[in-house]
Scaffold this motif. Sequence first.
Motif, PDB file in Angstrom:
ATOM      1  N   LEU A 194       0.825  -1.201   0.000  1.00 16.72           N
ATOM      2  CA  LEU A 194       0.000   0.000   0.000  1.00 16.72           C
ATOM      3  C   LEU A 194       0.860   1.252   0.000  1.00 16.72           C
ATOM      4  CD1 LEU A 194      -2.847  -0.873   2.534  1.00 16.72           C
ATOM      5  CD2 LEU A 194      -2.981  -0.834   0.051  1.00 16.72           C
ATOM      6  N   THR A 195       0.475   2.207  -0.810  1.00  8.07           N
ATOM      7  CA  THR A 195       1.171   3.485  -0.869  1.00  8.07           C
ATOM      8  C   THR A 195       0.248   4.570  -0.322  1.00  8.07           C
ATOM      9  OG1 THR A 195       0.340   3.982  -3.094  1.00  8.07           O
ATOM     10  CG2 THR A 195       2.391   2.702  -2.940  1.00  8.07           C
ATOM     11  N   ALA A 196       0.773   5.790  -0.235  1.00  8.68           N
ATOM     12  CA  ALA A 196      -0.025   6.908   0.265  1.00  8.68           C
ATOM     13  C   ALA A 196      -1.255   7.138  -0.605  1.00  8.68           C
ATOM     14  CB  ALA A 196       0.827   8.168   0.324  1.00  8.68           C
ATOM     15  N   GLU A 240     -10.771   6.851   4.729  1.00 10.74           N
ATOM     16  CA  GLU A 240      -9.433   6.460   4.305  1.00 10.74           C
ATOM     17  C   GLU A 240      -9.184   4.978   4.566  1.00 10.74           C
ATOM     18  OE1 GLU A 240      -6.601  10.368   4.365  1.00 10.74           O
ATOM     19  OE2 GLU A 240      -6.838   9.314   6.276  1.00 10.74           O
ATOM     20  N   ARG A 241      -9.656   4.473   5.698  1.00 13.40           N
ATOM     21  CA  ARG A 241      -9.513   3.038   5.972  1.00 13.40           C
ATOM     22  C   ARG A 241     -10.298   2.215   4.948  1.00 13.40           C
ATOM     23  NH1 ARG A 241      -9.884   4.861  11.386  1.00 13.40           N
ATOM     24  NH2 ARG A 241     -12.127   4.401  11.453  1.00 13.40           N
ATOM     25  N   LYS A 242     -11.472   2.689   4.599  1.00 15.71           N
ATOM     26  CA  LYS A 242     -12.284   2.000   3.599  1.00 15.71           C
ATOM     27  C   LYS A 242     -11.566   1.979   2.250  1.00 15.71           C
ATOM     28  CE  LYS A 242     -16.929   2.045   1.575  1.00 15.71           C
ATOM     29  NZ  LYS A 242     -18.242   2.752   1.562  1.00 15.71           N
ATOM     30  N   LYS A 243     -10.922   3.078   1.912  1.00 13.24           N
ATOM     31  CA  LYS A 243     -10.172   3.152   0.657  1.00 13.24           C
ATOM     32  C   LYS A 243      -9.005   2.178   0.669  1.00 13.24           C
ATOM     33  CE  LYS A 243      -7.526   6.363  -2.227  1.00 13.24           C
ATOM     34  NZ  LYS A 243      -6.959   7.737  -2.343  1.00 13.24           N
ATOM     35  N   ALA A 244      -8.316   2.077   1.806  1.00 13.44           N
ATOM     36  CA  ALA A 244      -7.189   1.160   1.911  1.00 13.44           C
ATOM     37  C   ALA A 244      -7.638  -0.286   1.797  1.00 13.44           C
ATOM     38  CB  ALA A 244      -6.464   1.387   3.243  1.00 13.44           C
ATOM     39  N   LEU A 245      -8.758  -0.627   2.428  1.00 16.75           N
ATOM     40  CA  LEU A 245      -9.270  -1.996   2.336  1.00 16.75           C
ATOM     41  C   LEU A 245      -9.667  -2.339   0.917  1.00 16.75           C
ATOM     42  CD1 LEU A 245     -11.421  -2.153   5.605  1.00 16.75           C
ATOM     43  CD2 LEU A 245      -9.245  -3.324   5.163  1.00 16.75           C
ATOM     44  N   LYS A 246     -10.247  -1.382   0.203  1.00 17.22           N
ATOM     45  CA  LYS A 246     -10.623  -1.614  -1.185  1.00 17.22           C
ATOM     46  C   LYS A 246      -9.387  -1.846  -2.043  1.00 17.22           C
ATOM     47  CE  LYS A 246     -13.377   0.315  -4.956  1.00 17.22           C
ATOM     48  NZ  LYS A 246     -12.340   0.055  -5.996  1.00 17.22           N
ATOM     49  N   ALA A 247      -8.324  -1.060  -1.768  1.00 19.72           N
ATOM     50  CA  ALA A 247      -7.086  -1.235  -2.526  1.00 19.72           C
ATOM     51  C   ALA A 247      -6.495  -2.624  -2.305  1.00 19.72           C
ATOM     52  CB  ALA A 247      -6.086  -0.153  -2.138  1.00 19.72           C
ATOM     53  N   LEU A 248      -6.550  -3.104  -1.080  1.00 18.39           N
ATOM     54  CA  LEU A 248      -6.063  -4.449  -0.786  1.00 18.39           C
ATOM     55  C   LEU A 248      -6.903  -5.521  -1.466  1.00 18.39           C
ATOM     56  CD1 LEU A 248      -5.156  -4.224   3.022  1.00 18.39           C
ATOM     57  CD2 LEU A 248      -3.577  -4.606   1.118  1.00 18.39           C
ATOM     58  N   ALA A 249      -8.204  -5.305  -1.487  1.00 19.62           N
ATOM     59  CA  ALA A 249      -9.098  -6.286  -2.093  1.00 19.62           C
ATOM     60  C   ALA A 249      -8.917  -6.375  -3.607  1.00 19.62           C
ATOM     61  CB  ALA A 249     -10.550  -5.941  -1.773  1.00 19.62           C
ATOM     62  N   ASP A 250      -8.433  -5.284  -4.210  1.00 12.99           N
ATOM     63  CA  ASP A 250      -8.246  -5.273  -5.674  1.00 12.99           C
ATOM     64  C   ASP A 250      -7.004  -6.017  -6.112  1.00 12.99           C
ATOM     65  OD1 ASP A 250     -10.569  -3.849  -6.002  1.00 12.99           O
ATOM     66  OD2 ASP A 250      -9.574  -1.888  -6.037  1.00 12.99           O
ATOM     67  N   TYR A 251      -6.169  -6.436  -5.163  1.00  8.20           N
ATOM     68  CA  TYR A 251      -4.931  -7.133  -5.518  1.00  8.20           C
ATOM     69  C   TYR A 251      -4.948  -8.543  -4.981  1.00  8.20           C
ATOM     70  CZ  TYR A 251      -2.916  -2.765  -7.126  1.00  8.20           C
ATOM     71  OH  TYR A 251      -2.676  -1.601  -7.818  1.00  8.20           O
TER      72      TYR A 251
END
Length: 283
Positions: free
Chosen positions: A42-44, A272-283
Motif C-alpha cells: 500500500l502506498t499513500a 481512508e480506511r475504507k479506501k485502503a481496504l478496497k485497494a487491498l481487495a483489488d490485488y
Amino acid sequence: MKILKTLMLCGMLLLHLNADAQTDTTNVPSTDSMKTKEVHTLTAADTTIRYRINGAYLGSIWGDLKYTVSRPAHWTGKDFTRLGIVLGTAGGLMAVDYEVKQFFGRNHTNFWNSVTGQVEPFGNAYSPYLVGGMYLAGVIAKDRKLEHISLMTAKSLLISTLIYTFTKSVVRRGRPTYYDDPFVYNAPFSMDKKHTSFPSGHMLTVTSVATALAEAYGEEHPWVPWVTYSIAIMTGTTRLYQERHWSSDVWLGASLGYFVTKGIYKHHRALERKKALKALADY
C-alpha cells in the motif's frame, strides 16, 4: 513401529522441502504456470484522501453533514457520557451566569479593553482569513497537504456554523448586553437581535478552527493544540468580558465546534480506511 514410520515420513518431507528451497531457479525457463503473483504494498495514494475544490469535495460536505446530523442515532455509552458532561457543565454555568457577568463588569480597565479588542476578532474575522490564507498558500506552493487541511478546516467550520445557525434560530436567549437575567428567552425564529445569545458564534468558529488544526498537526507537532486551544479560550473570555454572551453560551459554542469537527475528522479517517481496504481487495 507406527511412531517410527511417522518420524521417517516427516524426515523425508523436511528433506524434500529443504531441497526445493535451495534449488537454483535462475536458469529455469519462465512459463505462465510458474509465474508468482506480485505482492502489492500500500502506498499513500491507496490510503489517503486529499481534497481539492471540485465535485468530490462538494459532495463530501453533504456526506459529512448527513454523518454529523445522524450521529446521535449511533451513539454508544461513551457518547452519552460526553453529552452528560457537556449538559451538566452547561447547567452549572447557567446557575452562575449572572455572577460571572457581574465579575467581568466590575473588572473593566483600559488595558483589558485593549487586549480583548485585539483577541476578539479571532472568533469572526481572523479565523476565516486564516483558513483562506492556508488554502492560497497551499495552492501557490503546491503543498497538497496544506491545501487539503485548509479545505477540511473550511468544511468543519461550514457544517458547525450551519448547526449553530439553526440552533440560534430556535433558542432565542437574551444577550447579557441587554438583560441581567440569564433566563430571558423569546419565541423560536423571532427576528430580534437582543435574543441571539445562545450559543456563542465566536466561540464556535475559533474552536472549530482550533480543533481542525489540532487534528491535522497535533500528532506531528504537539505544541499546536496548546496554541490553538489557548487562543480559543482567550477568545471566549473576551465574549464574557464584553458582555456579549453568558458563560454557558461560550461553553456550548465551544462544545459544538469541538465535537462537530472531531466527528468530521473521525469520518474522514474511516473513509481512508475504507479506501485502503478496497485497494487491498483489488490485488
